[in-house]
Write an enzyme that holds these catalytic residues in place. Structure first.
Site, PDB file in Angstrom:
ATOM      1  N   ASP A 200      23.378-140.781  28.744  1.00 29.85           N
ATOM      2  CA  ASP A 200      23.756-140.627  30.154  1.00 29.85           C
ATOM      3  C   ASP A 200      22.502-140.747  30.998  1.00 29.85           C
ATOM      4  OD1 ASP A 200      25.279-139.847  32.555  1.00 29.85           O
ATOM      5  OD2 ASP A 200      26.757-139.123  31.117  1.00 29.85           O
ATOM      6  N   HIS A 277      26.162-144.673  34.413  1.00 32.38           N
ATOM      7  CA  HIS A 277      25.446-143.562  33.771  1.00 32.38           C
ATOM      8  C   HIS A 277      24.345-144.094  32.858  1.00 32.38           C
ATOM      9  CE1 HIS A 277      27.870-140.285  35.350  1.00 32.38           C
ATOM     10  NE2 HIS A 277      28.958-140.986  35.095  1.00 32.38           N
ATOM     11  N   GLU A 340      32.807-144.026  36.290  1.00 28.34           N
ATOM     12  CA  GLU A 340      31.868-143.764  37.384  1.00 28.34           C
ATOM     13  C   GLU A 340      30.730-144.782  37.420  1.00 28.34           C
ATOM     14  OE1 GLU A 340      32.472-138.982  37.801  1.00 28.34           O
ATOM     15  OE2 GLU A 340      31.032-139.638  36.302  1.00 28.34           O
ATOM     16  N   TYR A 431      39.131-129.619  30.792  1.00 32.61           N
ATOM     17  CA  TYR A 431      37.695-129.723  31.092  1.00 32.61           C
ATOM     18  C   TYR A 431      37.091-128.326  31.041  1.00 32.61           C
ATOM     19  CZ  TYR A 431      36.583-134.599  32.003  1.00 32.61           C
ATOM     20  OH  TYR A 431      36.307-135.935  31.857  1.00 32.61           O
ATOM     21  N   PHE A 432      36.370-128.068  29.967  1.00 32.74           N
ATOM     22  CA  PHE A 432      35.883-126.711  29.746  1.00 32.74           C
ATOM     23  C   PHE A 432      34.555-126.432  30.455  1.00 32.74           C
ATOM     24  CE2 PHE A 432      38.518-127.042  25.632  1.00 32.74           C
ATOM     25  CZ  PHE A 432      39.663-126.683  26.315  1.00 32.74           C
ATOM     26  N   TRP A 484      31.178-130.932  29.387  1.00 28.33           N
ATOM     27  CA  TRP A 484      30.020-131.539  30.057  1.00 28.33           C
ATOM     28  C   TRP A 484      29.006-130.437  30.296  1.00 28.33           C
ATOM     29  CZ3 TRP A 484      30.234-136.620  29.933  1.00 28.33           C
ATOM     30  CH2 TRP A 484      31.491-137.234  29.845  1.00 28.33           C
TER      31      TRP A 484
HETATM   32  C1  ACM Z   1      34.031-138.056  33.123  1.00 32.60           C
HETATM   33  O1  ACM Z   1      34.289-136.851  33.157  1.00 32.60           O
HETATM   34  N1  ACM Z   1      33.208-138.596  34.008  1.00 32.60           N
HETATM   35  C2  ACM Z   1      34.606-138.931  32.137  1.00 32.60           C
END
Ligand code: ACM
Length: 622
Positions: A200, A277, A340, A431-432, A484
């Site tokens: 990233d 990214h 993105e 999404y944790f 993330w």
């Molecule tokens: C993402 O959460 N940008 C895939």
């Protein structure tokens, strides 16, 4: 007002848990499956009276490569529970028998515990392994002289083939030791796919022999933004820590992790982000950009406009990188990101204009589609399947590409309707990096990116959208939880964000929807906390339940609360003076009567048996 998600717990189960009764005691053997405390709940569980006494010294019958692999793992997993294991080919003498026979599902198994001992039957290694994980959850979480294993007959198989968990190791780097611990955790809860987000803007984490600067330059940033980026108005206000940060995995380490995962029936899906990214790549190889540079490995978060240019040099670069990636990772899938990717630089680029003219494109997004299709062809030449985030749909992608739906379910629904395979990972449910406290940026939570995703919402997720026909639903391969790590700086914090929510996800992925019910899940989850403690895995201790306006009883000018801990053996402590309770505060022993009219804030925490506190539940009594 706090939303209380524990309200529906049946009091009879609570009192059994509070009394410390465990499933291994015959008195509970005829209770329904939930008291066995299994997560994820198996498809079919039949209990009968009685329990098998599993001694400290055990022999396991195992013949053949698969059974021997599982027996070896079971031996390692039984050791911390106080059992020493020898493997045997003498079937009669063994307390635990691993047997192979055809099963309806390749990952399914049968587990029988009766007076003759334990028998796990499956078609192959994965099923035997999952049967063994279920067995481990039937044992006491702490070593005992003999473990009473309740008589049971379980037939089990997964609802979904893709049961995934993701980890971003770019924003913050996680050691090989932690990656192995994560894989152990996934495997124990029957998750079978580890999505390793390796590259990233903030760091490239994979050794590529052909491009040494990826690890010399791209793997390190000079410093990192301090605090929550979203709370600053402009970048001019940002403050940085002036501390270089980085790290990467050598190819030898990756091979070791891949083998470790394979042995536990976990497939690794590597993600190499393109074309967005990618500024960390440009820091080392600025010639891959549309503009000359120079570039830096990014020190802040968000979406960067500096992305690779879709030049022949860039294709060469990614093909060379993927040549090594496809050698390292034996799984079918390679994730190419695709999310993105702002087109600011591409719109300005003469090279991109030329591509558009040559290919008769009218929209610059089509260039990303063209880019992806070329990369897909390359991956296919290596025998691999492309998977990408749902943005890859926008530029046009061939139906053979698999789509990971993250911006809600819309992309996944559209993709399945078009004939793509799909993995569901919508931000709204899985999404944790989102918070676990209804109070946004609660002072009692570690820093996180924002959003609120309570356990109950994860548990309630159904990965098969009702909009799809049964044939289209066949394209939904499964579901995955994502972590993330912009604000997840340590393993302990990663575990705090993951747990207990990842256990809800494990059940969403494994247990048939018709068998799932949140009130039934909670007491089973309760029994997992001691197992997590035993494995030294951190988790967010749940707040006490009962401190909310829906649960209050008004009696003669008083508000009366009945508080409960969801962690077996946990104590509830409270304050009425506005301070944060801890183990030294008043202990809750009987319903709490608070005078109405004095504007008192009641705060209560659970102090878990491991000594750690929950964040407080709180309520203002007016
Ligand atoms: C993402 O959460 N940008 C895939």
């Amino acid at each position: 007002m706090f939303v209380r998600f524990f309200r529906a717990l049946p009091p009879c189960l609570l009192s059994m848990l509070a009394a410390g009764l465990l499933a291994s005691q015959p008195v509970l053997a005829q209770q329904p499956a939930p008291v066995l405390g299994l997560v994820p709940l198996p498809r079919e569980v039949k209990t009968s009276a009685g329990a098998y006494a599993l001694p400290q010294k055990i022999s396991i019958y195992a013949v053949g490569k698969d059974a021997l692999n599982v027996a070896g793992l079971l031996k390692e997993q039984l050791l911390p529970l106080g059992h020493t294991v020898t493997l045997t080919t003498n079937r009669q003498a063994a307390q635990i028998k691993l047997l192979t026979a055809p099963t309806p599902h390749p990952e399914g198994y049968q587990l029988v515990v009766d007076a003759a001992g334990v028998r796990i039957t499956a078609a192959g290694g994965a099923g035997l392994f999952y049967g063994a994980q279920t067995l481990l959850q039937l044992l006491p979480p702490q070593p005992r002289a003999t473990a009473a294993v309740p008589y049971v007959r379980i037939s089990d198989e997964p609802a979904f083939g893709w049961r995934g968990a993701h980890l971003d190791v770019s924003r913050h780097f996680f050691s090989v030791a932690f990656i192995k611990k994560y894989i152990d955790f996934l495997a124990a809860y029957k998750l079978n796919t580890f999505h390793w987000h390796l590259t990233d803007d903030q760091g490239w984490r994979l050794e590529i022999k052909k491009y040494p600067k990826l690890t010399q330059v791209s793997a390190f940033r000079q410093q990192t933004l301090i605090g929550a980026q979203q709370l600053f108005k402009t970048p001019a206000e940002f403050k940085y820590d002036a501390t270089p940060y980085g790290g990467f995995y050598t190819q030898a380490q990756v091979r070791e992790v891949v083998a470790y995962a394979q042995r536990r029936y976990v497939t690794i899906v590597p993600e190499i982000e393109m074309p967005g990214h990618s500024v960390a790549i440009l820091a080392a190889y600025p010639e891959l950009a549309c503009r000359p540079g120079p570039y830096q490995v990014w020190q802040m978060w968000g979406v960067n406009e500096d992305i690779v240019c879709p030049s022949e040099a860039t294709f060469q670069f990614f093909e060379n990188v993927l040549a090594e990636v496809t050698q390292l990772f034996p799984g079918r899938y390679v994730h190419i990101g695709g999310d993105e990717a702002p087109k600011t630089r591409w719109k300005e680029s003469a090279l991109v204009q030329d591509i558009m003219k040559k290919e008769s494109f009218t929209d610059v997004e089509q260039v990303q589609g063209w880019f992806n299709r070329r990369i897909e062809k390359y991956l296919q030449s290596k025998g691999k399947k492309l998977i990408g985030w749902d943005e890859v749909l926008e530029g046009g992608i061939s139906p053979s590409a698999t789509i990971m739906s993250w911006r809600g379910e819309k992309g996944g629904i559209e993709a399945a309707q078009k004939g793509h395979d799909v993995v569901m990972t919508p931000t709204t449910y899985v999404y944790f990096d989102y918070g676990q406290n209804p109070q946004v940026h609660s002072p009692y939570e570690p820093l996180y990116i924002g959003g609120y995703l309570p356990l109950e919402k994860v548990y309630g997720y159904h990965p098969l959208p009702a909009e799809l026909t049964p044939a289209q639903q066949q394209h939904i391969l499964g579901v995955q939880g994502n972590l993330w790590t912009e604000y997840v700086t340590t393993p302990a914090k990663a575990e705090y964000m993951l747990l207990p929510r990842m256990l809800a996800l494990a059940e969403v992925a494994w247990t048939p929807a018709a068998r799932r019910a949140y009130p039934d899940f909670l007491p089973r989850l309760g029994q997992q906390y001691a197992r997590l403690d035993q494995k030294n895995i951190n988790y967010r201790v749940p707040e006490p339940l009962g401190l909310d306006s829906a649960s209050v009883v008004r009696q003669g000018g008083k508000a009366v609360f009945t508080l409960r801990s969801l962690v077996p053996g946990g104590q509830v402590h409270y304050t009425l003076d506005g301070t944060l309770p801890d183990a030294t505060s008043d202990r809750y022993t009987k319903p709490l009567a608070v005078p109405v009219g004095e504007r008192l804030t009641v705060r209560a925490v659970t102090v878990a048996p491991n000594g750690r506190n929950s964040p407080p539940a709180e309520l203002l009594v007016k």
